[in-house]
Design a protein around this motif. Structure first.
Motif, mmCIF file in Angstrom:
data_model
loop_
_atom_site.group_PDB
_atom_site.id
_atom_site.type_symbol
_atom_site.label_atom_id
_atom_site.label_comp_id
_atom_site.label_asym_id
_atom_site.label_seq_id
_atom_site.Cartn_x
_atom_site.Cartn_y
_atom_site.Cartn_z
ATOM 1 N N LEU A 98 4.342 18.601 -15.691
ATOM 2 C CA LEU A 98 3.855 18.545 -17.115
ATOM 3 C C LEU A 98 2.871 19.673 -17.249
ATOM 4 O O LEU A 98 3.034 20.480 -18.273
ATOM 5 C CB LEU A 98 3.243 17.365 -17.350
ATOM 6 C CG LEU A 98 3.356 17.013 -18.898
ATOM 7 C CD1 LEU A 98 4.848 16.931 -19.566
ATOM 8 C CD2 LEU A 98 2.583 15.798 -19.275
ATOM 9 N N LEU A 99 2.034 19.803 -16.521
ATOM 10 C CA LEU A 99 1.059 21.086 -16.577
ATOM 11 C C LEU A 99 1.746 22.260 -16.607
ATOM 12 O O LEU A 99 1.390 23.354 -17.422
ATOM 13 C CB LEU A 99 -0.151 21.086 -15.266
ATOM 14 C CG LEU A 99 -1.472 21.669 -15.576
ATOM 15 C CD1 LEU A 99 -2.137 21.217 -16.346
ATOM 16 C CD2 LEU A 99 -1.848 21.841 -14.028
ATOM 17 N N LEU B 230 0.927 3.965 -2.982
ATOM 18 C CA LEU B 230 1.002 5.600 -2.631
ATOM 19 C C LEU B 230 2.022 6.472 -2.889
ATOM 20 O O LEU B 230 2.098 7.413 -3.518
ATOM 21 C CB LEU B 230 0.682 5.630 -0.980
ATOM 22 C CG LEU B 230 0.379 7.022 -0.413
ATOM 23 C CD1 LEU B 230 -0.929 7.557 -1.089
ATOM 24 C CD2 LEU B 230 0.613 7.094 0.928
ATOM 25 N N ARG C 129 1.077 -1.268 0.171
ATOM 26 C CA ARG C 129 0.000 0.018 0.188
ATOM 27 C C ARG C 129 0.889 1.061 -0.048
ATOM 28 O O ARG C 129 0.589 2.179 -0.650
ATOM 29 C CB ARG C 129 -0.719 -0.133 1.152
ATOM 30 C CG ARG C 129 -1.772 1.083 1.230
ATOM 31 C CD ARG C 129 -2.821 1.119 2.240
ATOM 32 N NE ARG C 129 -3.778 -0.034 2.219
ATOM 33 C CZ ARG C 129 -4.839 -0.153 2.969
ATOM 34 N NH1 ARG C 129 -4.863 0.574 4.027
ATOM 35 N NH2 ARG C 129 -5.736 -0.982 2.769
ATOM 36 N N ILE D 154 3.297 22.896 -19.875
ATOM 37 C CA ILE D 154 2.556 23.211 -21.027
ATOM 38 C C ILE D 154 2.043 24.678 -20.878
ATOM 39 O O ILE D 154 1.831 25.485 -21.882
ATOM 40 C CB ILE D 154 1.280 22.243 -20.623
ATOM 41 C CG1 ILE D 154 1.717 21.006 -21.454
ATOM 42 C CG2 ILE D 154 0.265 22.896 -21.582
ATOM 43 C CD1 ILE D 154 0.525 19.958 -21.502
ATOM 44 N N LEU D 155 2.014 25.249 -19.657
ATOM 45 C CA LEU D 155 1.709 26.603 -19.444
ATOM 46 C C LEU D 155 2.865 27.431 -19.889
ATOM 47 O O LEU D 155 2.518 28.636 -20.426
ATOM 48 C CB LEU D 155 1.618 26.853 -17.978
ATOM 49 C CG LEU D 155 0.130 26.211 -17.426
ATOM 50 C CD1 LEU D 155 0.070 26.641 -15.908
ATOM 51 C CD2 LEU D 155 -1.169 27.252 -17.939
ATOM 52 N N GLY E 106 2.735 14.802 -13.317
ATOM 53 C CA GLY E 106 1.751 15.494 -13.908
ATOM 54 C C GLY E 106 1.508 17.046 -13.591
ATOM 55 O O GLY E 106 1.492 17.886 -14.592
ATOM 56 N N VAL E 107 1.882 17.419 -12.301
ATOM 57 C CA VAL E 107 1.764 18.838 -12.053
ATOM 58 C C VAL E 107 2.877 19.622 -12.762
ATOM 59 O O VAL E 107 2.867 20.586 -13.269
ATOM 60 C CB VAL E 107 1.933 18.986 -10.534
ATOM 61 C CG1 VAL E 107 2.058 20.569 -10.249
ATOM 62 C CG2 VAL E 107 0.665 18.486 -9.976
ATOM 63 N N LEU F 191 3.642 10.167 -9.613
ATOM 64 C CA LEU F 191 3.189 10.545 -10.972
ATOM 65 C C LEU F 191 2.378 11.693 -10.834
ATOM 66 O O LEU F 191 2.330 12.529 -11.924
ATOM 67 C CB LEU F 191 1.987 9.346 -11.305
ATOM 68 C CG LEU F 191 2.846 7.921 -11.647
ATOM 69 C CD1 LEU F 191 1.596 6.905 -11.959
ATOM 70 C CD2 LEU F 191 3.253 7.919 -13.211
ATOM 71 N N LEU F 192 1.642 11.890 -9.624
ATOM 72 C CA LEU F 192 0.970 13.286 -9.358
ATOM 73 C C LEU F 192 2.060 14.569 -9.692
ATOM 74 O O LEU F 192 1.694 15.367 -10.490
ATOM 75 C CB LEU F 192 0.433 13.102 -7.964
ATOM 76 C CG LEU F 192 -0.874 14.157 -7.654
ATOM 77 C CD1 LEU F 192 -1.887 13.882 -8.637
ATOM 78 C CD2 LEU F 192 -1.134 14.227 -6.235
ATOM 79 N N ARG G 277 5.132 27.299 -26.028
ATOM 80 C CA ARG G 277 4.221 27.606 -26.823
ATOM 81 C C ARG G 277 4.217 26.695 -28.005
ATOM 82 O O ARG G 277 5.301 26.531 -28.499
ATOM 83 C CB ARG G 277 4.681 29.141 -27.299
ATOM 84 C CG ARG G 277 4.274 30.312 -26.362
ATOM 85 C CD ARG G 277 4.644 31.446 -27.044
ATOM 86 N NE ARG G 277 3.800 31.923 -28.125
ATOM 87 C CZ ARG G 277 2.362 32.433 -27.929
ATOM 88 N NH1 ARG G 277 1.990 32.566 -26.590
ATOM 89 N NH2 ARG G 277 1.645 32.434 -29.061
ATOM 90 N N TRP H 9 4.251 5.704 -5.457
ATOM 91 C CA TRP H 9 4.111 5.737 -7.011
ATOM 92 C C TRP H 9 3.106 6.663 -7.380
ATOM 93 O O TRP H 9 3.145 7.466 -8.446
ATOM 94 C CB TRP H 9 3.870 4.412 -7.659
ATOM 95 C CG TRP H 9 5.025 3.654 -7.879
ATOM 96 C CD1 TRP H 9 5.551 2.657 -7.008
ATOM 97 C CD2 TRP H 9 5.886 3.817 -8.855
ATOM 98 N NE1 TRP H 9 6.637 2.033 -7.622
ATOM 99 C CE2 TRP H 9 7.108 2.952 -8.634
ATOM 100 C CE3 TRP H 9 6.240 4.717 -9.949
ATOM 101 C CZ2 TRP H 9 8.082 2.862 -9.603
ATOM 102 C CZ3 TRP H 9 7.208 4.713 -10.559
ATOM 103 C CH2 TRP H 9 8.185 3.786 -10.597
ATOM 104 N N GLY H 10 1.871 6.605 -6.884
ATOM 105 C CA GLY H 10 0.877 7.579 -7.212
ATOM 106 C C GLY H 10 1.163 8.970 -6.991
ATOM 107 O O GLY H 10 1.081 9.895 -7.936
ATOM 108 N N LEU H 11 1.740 9.280 -5.855
ATOM 109 C CA LEU H 11 2.297 10.565 -5.508
ATOM 110 C C LEU H 11 3.326 11.227 -6.590
ATOM 111 O O LEU H 11 3.404 12.311 -7.145
ATOM 112 C CB LEU H 11 2.750 10.665 -3.999
ATOM 113 C CG LEU H 11 1.747 10.785 -2.924
ATOM 114 C CD1 LEU H 11 2.345 10.517 -1.606
ATOM 115 C CD2 LEU H 11 0.984 11.835 -3.026
#
Lengths: 607, 322
Positions: free
Chosen positions: B21-22, B8, B4, B25-26, B18-19, B14-15, B29, B10-12
């Motif tokens: 990458l976001l 957790l 567990r 992207i901002l 993701g942030v 990846l999270l 251009r 791994w999930g964090l």
């Protein structure tokens, strides 16, 4: 379709049944949230794109209005040149007396950036004056030109031609220039007489181009072009490519559009077309913005939106997994506890916590299990009690043969004058019955049990004419301990019937009660013929066969005693038999060492 | 670490990715469709000679295409007009120096064949003279033989059987202009006209032509198969009192002027702007390994004084100049 839906429903039901509650919660939460988010996102995006398209159209219209103003001003400037030529040069001049070439030349020079030529023709097409070139090409017939006849037909109005190559004047440089001709009918004065004529102002193409080129319609590949009322192109940024047929334009259709924004598809390309009519001339400004380019303008936004949605979905999956795990934890804990119970666990923690429903469910299960256990214990207890009672009743019944034989012996002794022996036998019998009854109590002191055995042996010794001798003894304090009643007598009965029947005064039976730790062991031994091991094993085996019918002492009594002890005190107590052929038999009765207090408690429990 | 905790972690992770990458992207251009220009392509143009080719209109077409396709044109003019050997040297030099794209107006197939083959199909496009058989990547131009026959056909209308037609051989060598001449001659001969050749290049003094015309007065028509020579012959014939009929191929302003004043009876014209545009487009596509758009075949048309200013002919003959 119905079958497909049914199949899908069946498949979903299968998945639903196989999946955990956490997975189902995660999936449904995620699906619902994603659907909502996509719907909301698409709605917002479409709304945004719609607003953007509208704004783009409005922007195009504003830009076209501005270009229109500039173009109108430019054309009015050209019209002012024409007015100047007419009202200030031609109208005041008598062509018989004075020429107007010089004035036209001056006018041309002051507007040379926008003009190619100014010329005045007579009604017959004869050149009256012109600037800057003053000689017509041989064979040119102006009166057959479109601009000439249009001017003649519209007496009061100015006429704008479509673009054409200016082919009137001899140009030593052989320049063929594209012009838009502004023509009007004029009145020429010659010798006081007024005659008709045509004033021609050839506008330079460059002026229109300056106004229309590089207009930014807010789209990367947007452009603007100008057509006349018939759709003939007057200006186009790629005009020569269109003339060379390397490019096509939807100019004919655009000429038919009313002012405003329109969507059209031309050669597979969707475009937003904005049209604005140029006042007076009937020309139309056409702004073209490919729709793909409109999308390009907020493609970045679309991509960003897409990523945000995907990221949100990922986030939702992550959060939903954690959330559903948290929500379903008590249920899963309860499920595990129930599985442990199913597996036979005695002690299971059913305090799973969680929300009200789950807690209520766990309490209900706990209560149910407790009730079930109590019921089962009761049933077992009742069964044991029932069995014990049956055995007790069975045990307490006096063998009628024994009673008959005893009484028969008493009669016989009385008849023979052995009154003392008869009295002794009857006394023992009476004591035997009294101890058997024990006022209904199943637990009696070992002293009473031994006393009971003693009276039984007394009777049997008298009956068997002292074929055997018997001794009963007990360790210190053992007699004060308690036992279930009537457990020694059946063993003695077996010892007498099987071991002493053939004795000839040398038979011996010994009963000895002693304490072994927390237990009491009553040992009943005889020096009878003994028995083989298989018979020993069969005697206490609940599934074993009894002795042959008709034989003395079937062994039922022995087994009953064993069962009674185990039903009362547990499986570690009961009988143990040691016997060998010709070596006698010893039966060990193992009991818990119960004091008076324990015996009283035991009695209460039995009740 | 329990299962567990690992999930957790791994999930964090990846999270966090993701942030990240976001945020990227901002910041990034993204390139927009259709806005990206292809990289600048340098293209060499080797005409036959200065003033002969390319004409003004053809050059306008080239420049328009160059602007559209992000191409930089570089003109290499041979010193001697129609000199195949000099063209070969120029082409050799360009190929040796790794020219990305070359447009060639071949003066002589024989002199250029080897170098054209060496240049390869990805680099070279020819105009006026088709050298795809020799290894050129493409050819932009009309069917020369058909154009020559069209000129001859116009001349047939103005001459009678047995009359002499003088064919001006303005560009010597094996090339598209010569193909026109030979095709025209074949048609004229088949229709009973007599033909004569006269070598007369653009820029040369007209004495030879003058001598031939004054020789016996039998020349009823003169045929010229390219613009520069046609303009020159036209200008010279305009000075004569009784000039022979002049037919030719060309669509320059000088040819139009000749048609207007009557010194040219008819001219077979092609849209030079299209030729120039398509040539650059095809060469750029070959150099960029792209397939050029299918624009259909180039056509030509016969222009006379009467139809010179027809709206459609105006659009094709006179490029819009501002």
């Amino acid at each position: 379709m119905g079958k497909l839906l049914s199949a899908l429903r069946g498949r979903w039901a299968g998945v639903y049944r196989r999946s955990s509650i956490q997975l189902i919660l995660s999936l449904t939460f995620t699906a619902a949230a994603v659907a909502g988010m996509v719907f909301l996102g698409m709605t917002l995006f479409l709304r945004f794109s719609s607003v953007t398209n509208t704004q783009m159209a409005q922007t195009s219209q504003r830009i076209l209005s501005q270009v229109n103003l500039n173009l109108d001003a430019y054309l009015r400037g050209m019209m002012r040149v024409s007015d100047t030529a007419y009202y200030q040069v031609i109208k005041d001049a008598d062509l018989q007396r004075e020429g107007i070439s010089q004035e036209l030349e001056l006018l041309y020079q002051s507007n040379r950036d926008h003009l190619v030529s100014i010329a005045v023709f007579t009604e017959e097409g004869k050149l009256e004056a012109a600037a800057p070139l003053g000689r017509l090409k041989p064979g040119v017939t102006p009166q057959t030109e479109g601009w000439f006849s249009a001017a003649r037909e519209r007496m009061e109005n100015l006429h704008f031609s479509t673009p054409h190559v200016q082919d009137l004047f001899v140009d030593p440089d052989h320049r063929y220039r594209w012009v838009v001709s502004l023509s009007r009918q004029v009145e020429l004065t010659r010798g006081g007489a007024v005659e008709k004529g045509v004033l021609l102002v050839d506008m330079n193409y460059g002026g229109i181009e300056q106004i229309c080129k590089d207009v930014d319609l807010g789209s990367s590949q947007g452009y603007l072009y100008l057509v006349d009322g018939e759709g003939e192109i007057i200006y186009h940024p790629r005009q020569q490519l269109i003339y060379a047929r390397l490019l096509e334009e939807n100019n004919q259709a655009a000429a038919g559009y009313p002012d405003g924004s329109h969507d059209e598809t031309f050669r597979g390309q969707r475009r937003q077309v904005t049209v604005k009519t140029v006042g007076y001339t009937g020309w139309k400004l056409v702004g073209v913005a490919p729709v793909e380019n409109l999308w390009d303008n907020y493609g970045e936004l679309l991509l960003f939106f897409l990523f945000v949605v995907l990221f949100s979905i990922y986030l939702l999956v992550f959060v939903n997994l954690r959330l559903s795990a948290w929500i379903t934890a008590p249920v899963k804990k309860l499920d595990r506890a129930v599985k442990e119970l199913e597996a036979g666990a005695e002690q299971v923690d059913l305090d799973v916590g969680g929300p009200y429903e789950v807690e209520h469910l766990s309490r209900s299960i706990q209560s149910m299990i407790s009730t079930q256990r109590h019921l089962m214990d009761d049933i077992i207890q009742q069964e044991k009690q029932k069995r014990r009672s049956e055995l007790d009743v069975l045990q307490s019944q006096i063998n009628p043969h024994f009673l008959y034989n005893t009484l028969d012996s008493v009669i016989w002794m009385t008849e023979n004058g052995r009154t003392g022996d008869a009295v002794r036998m009857l006394t023992s019998l009476a004591r035997l019955f009294r101890i058997s009854l024990s006022r209904g109590s199943s637990l009696i002191p070992i002293a009473d049990e031994l006393e009971h055995a003693r009276h039984y042996l007394t009777i049997q010794q008298m009956r068997y004419k002292n074929k055997f001798s018997a001794s009963i003894s007990a360790g210190d304090g053992v007699e004060r301990l308690y036992t279930i009643k009537l457990i020694v007598q059946p063993i003695l009965e077996n010892a007498i019937y099987h071991g002493m029947d053939f004795a000839d005064g040398d038979g011996e039976i010994a009963v000895r009660a002693c304490r072994e730790g927390e237990d009491v062991v009553i040992r009943v031994s005889d020096n009878g013929p003994g028995m083989p091991q298989e018979v020993v094993e069969r005697l206490l085996d609940p599934a074993g066969e009894y002795a042959a019918p008709g034989a003395k002492g079937s062994g039922i009594g022995l087994r009953n005693v064993h069962l009674r002890i185990q039903l009362t005190f547990g499986s570690r107590y009961g009988l143990t038999i040691q016997s060998e052929p010709d070596a006698g038999t010893t039966v060990y009765i193992r009991l818990p060492a119960l004091g008076e207090e324990e015996a009283r408690r035991e009695r209460r429990e039995q009740l | 670490m329990s299962l567990r905790e690992r999930a957790l972690k791994w999930g964090l992770t990846l999270l966090a990715l993701g942030v990240l990458l976001l945020l990227l992207i901002l910041l990034i251009r993204f390139p927009r469709r259709g806005r990206q220009k292809p990289p600048l392509l340098e293209m060499t143009v080797i005409p036959r000679a200065e003033g002969s080719s390319p004409g003004v209109y053809l050059r306008q077409g080239m420049e328009q295409a160059a602007a559209d396709l992000n191409v930089e044109l570089r003109f290499l003019l041979p010193a001697s007009p129609g000199d195949g050997e000099e063209q070969r040297q120029l082409l050799h030099w360009e190929v040796e120096n790794g020219a990305a794209a070359v447009l060639l107006f071949p003066a002589d197939r024989g002199a250029l064949a080897e170098e054209v083959e060496r240049a390869g199909p990805a680099v070279l496009v020819t105009l006026e003279t088709d050298m795809t058989g020799e290894g050129a990547g493409g050819y932009i131009g009309v069917d020369n033989a058909a154009l020559g026959r069209e000129v001859a056909q116009a001349a047939l209308n103005g001459t009678r059987q047995g009359e002499t037609v003088l064919l001006i051989h303005s560009v010597p060598g094996d090339n598209g202009i010569t193909e026109r001449l030979l095709a025209a001659e074949a048609l004229l001969l088949s229709q009973g006209r007599r033909t004569e050749h006269l070598a007369f290049g653009a820029g040369e003094p007209p004495e030879a032509l003058s001598e031939r015309l004054e020789q016996d007065g039998t020349v009823k028509a003169v045929l010229v198969f390219e613009s520069a020579a046609l303009e020159q012959v036209s200008d010279w014939l305009a000075l004569l009192e009784t000039p022979p009929l002049l037919y030719g191929a060309g669509s320059t302003a000088g040819v139009a002027a000749g048609l207007e004043r009557g010194s040219i009876t008819a001219a077979v014209a092609q849209n030079d702007f299209s030729v120039g545009y398509l040539a650059v487009e095809q060469a750029a596509c070959l150099a960029r390994r792209k397939t050029p758009a299918d624009r259909g075949e180039l056509t030509f048309f016969t222009v006379r004084k009467e139809n010179l200013y027809d709206p459609e002919y105006q659009k094709l003959l006179f490029p819009v100049t501002r």
